[in-house]
Enzyme design. Structure first.
Site, PDB file in Angstrom:
ATOM      1  N   SER A 107       0.835  -1.196   0.000  1.00 22.44           N
ATOM      2  CA  SER A 107       0.000   0.000   0.000  1.00 22.44           C
ATOM      3  C   SER A 107       0.876   1.254   0.000  1.00 22.44           C
ATOM      4  O   SER A 107       1.653   1.450  -0.933  1.00 22.44           O
ATOM      5  CB  SER A 107      -0.961  -0.060   1.204  1.00 22.44           C
ATOM      6  OG  SER A 107      -1.996   0.875   1.061  1.00 22.44           O
ATOM      7  N   ASP A 247      -9.592  -5.680  -4.469  1.00 23.25           N
ATOM      8  CA  ASP A 247      -8.694  -4.702  -3.858  1.00 23.25           C
ATOM      9  C   ASP A 247      -9.109  -3.271  -4.172  1.00 23.25           C
ATOM     10  O   ASP A 247      -9.542  -2.964  -5.290  1.00 23.25           O
ATOM     11  CB  ASP A 247      -7.286  -4.945  -4.425  1.00 23.25           C
ATOM     12  CG  ASP A 247      -6.166  -4.453  -3.544  1.00 23.25           C
ATOM     13  OD1 ASP A 247      -6.398  -3.545  -2.733  1.00 23.25           O
ATOM     14  OD2 ASP A 247      -5.056  -4.991  -3.699  1.00 23.25           O
ATOM     15  N   HIS A 274      -7.469  -5.950  -0.163  1.00 26.38           N
ATOM     16  CA  HIS A 274      -6.233  -5.187   0.025  1.00 26.38           C
ATOM     17  C   HIS A 274      -5.209  -5.902   0.896  1.00 26.38           C
ATOM     18  O   HIS A 274      -4.063  -5.465   0.975  1.00 26.38           O
ATOM     19  CB  HIS A 274      -6.585  -3.831   0.650  1.00 26.38           C
ATOM     20  CG  HIS A 274      -5.530  -2.789   0.521  1.00 26.38           C
ATOM     21  ND1 HIS A 274      -4.960  -2.431  -0.680  1.00 26.38           N
ATOM     22  CD2 HIS A 274      -4.941  -1.996   1.456  1.00 26.38           C
ATOM     23  CE1 HIS A 274      -4.075  -1.469  -0.490  1.00 26.38           C
ATOM     24  NE2 HIS A 274      -4.028  -1.196   0.793  1.00 26.38           N
TER      25      HIS A 274
END
Length: 296
Positions: A107, A247, A274
């Site tokens: 991320s 995601d 995610h």
């Protein structure tokens, strides 16, 4: 359990880190860069499993989060991408691995990973961009699309509170959780490692709120205009992209990575959002581990 944990000096502050496996191993060490910004390494500790064959796996809490130095009185001009890149470089030097290492950024950690790789550090042997993004604007555009797919009453609640500025209202928080349950972590009950990270963030949200914003889909912080799309061609390290079918880092978000990084492979995990290391841990660790073994 870590093989060791300690703090490394960074300027006048401290960066907490832990190592799983033998740092003296002949296998290339993996440095894991967590998301946020302002989160902790707790939620990506599943990657420590990659040390089971002897590979050193290094986790650390970035400045302003977790067990590293907190600076809640520092403003937006302090919390910059360059600050966190300097911290990463400092840790690599302190651990004496900057001549040979793998980097996995998840991320926001993938944002840092891309920035780091663009600079072509000599010791970076391979890069993993996990559930990452090359552009905040692209992320926000896709978040807007994903929100449009939520139940009508949920989206209406979100917009009503955003217009009123009442983002701490329990009704808004509950509506936001609908998005998180679909696109951030689909596993229930919520994994304890993830809960622990969110507890740390709740205690000191300085970095997250300053750089990103109030939540995952509403970016109004200093990273709002961030992008490396035009620089991705400079990444020379072999690169693995990993994302989940559900995601918030959607295929459209990942496409510039795939189109512009010269040596890149992309794996989409079909049952994940995610956090595939929670949702499909065996598959995730196999994909990442095989890629690292290939480039040792």
């Amino acid at each position: 359990e870590p093989t060791m944990q300690d703090v490394a000096p960074f300027r006048e502050w401290e960066t907490w880190y832990r190592i799983s496996g033998d740092i003296e191993s002949t296998l290339t060490p993996l440095v894991v860069v967590h998301g946020g910004p302002g989160a902790t390494s707790d939620y990506v500790l599943a990657l420590a499993e990659l040390s089971s064959n002897g590979r050193p796996v290094i986790h650390y809490d970035q400045l302003g989060g977790g067990r590293s130095t907190h600076l809640p009185d520092h403003g937006a001009d302090f919390w910059t991408v360059d600050l966190f890149l300097d911290e990463l470089d400092s840790l690599l030097a302190y651990l004496e691995i900057r001549d040979r290492y793998f980097l996995l950024g998840q991320s926001w950690g993938g944002m840092l990973g891309a920035e780091h790789a663009i600079r072509r550090p000599k010791g970076l042997r391979a890069l993993v961009l996990s559930n990452a993004l090359p552009s905040s604007a692209l992320w926000s555009s896709e978040a807007e699309r994903l929100r449009g797919e939520l139940p009508t009453e949920v989206e209406e609640t979100l917009r009503r509170h955003e217009a009123a500025g009442t983002l701490s209202d329990p009704e808004y928080v509950a509506a936001s959780q609908t998005y998180y349950d679909e696109h951030v972590c689909r596993l229930k009950p919520t994994p304890p490692d993830y809960v622990r990270t969110m507890e740390y963030v709740a205690k000191d949200p300085t970095v997250y709120v300053t750089m990103w914003g109030p939540n995952e889909f509403f970016c109004n912080g200093t990273l709002k205009d961030w992008s490396v799309v035009d620089q991705l061609h400079l990444i020379s390290a072999p690169t693995l992209l990993v994302s989940g079918r559900f995601d918030e880092s959607t295929p459209a978000v990942n496409q510039p990575f795939f189109d512009n990084i010269p040596n890149v492979h992309w794996e989409i995990l079909e049952q994940s959002s995610h956090m595939p290391f929670f949702e499909e841990p065996d598959r995730y660790l196999d994909v990442v581990g095989s890629f690292l073994d290939e480039h040792d």
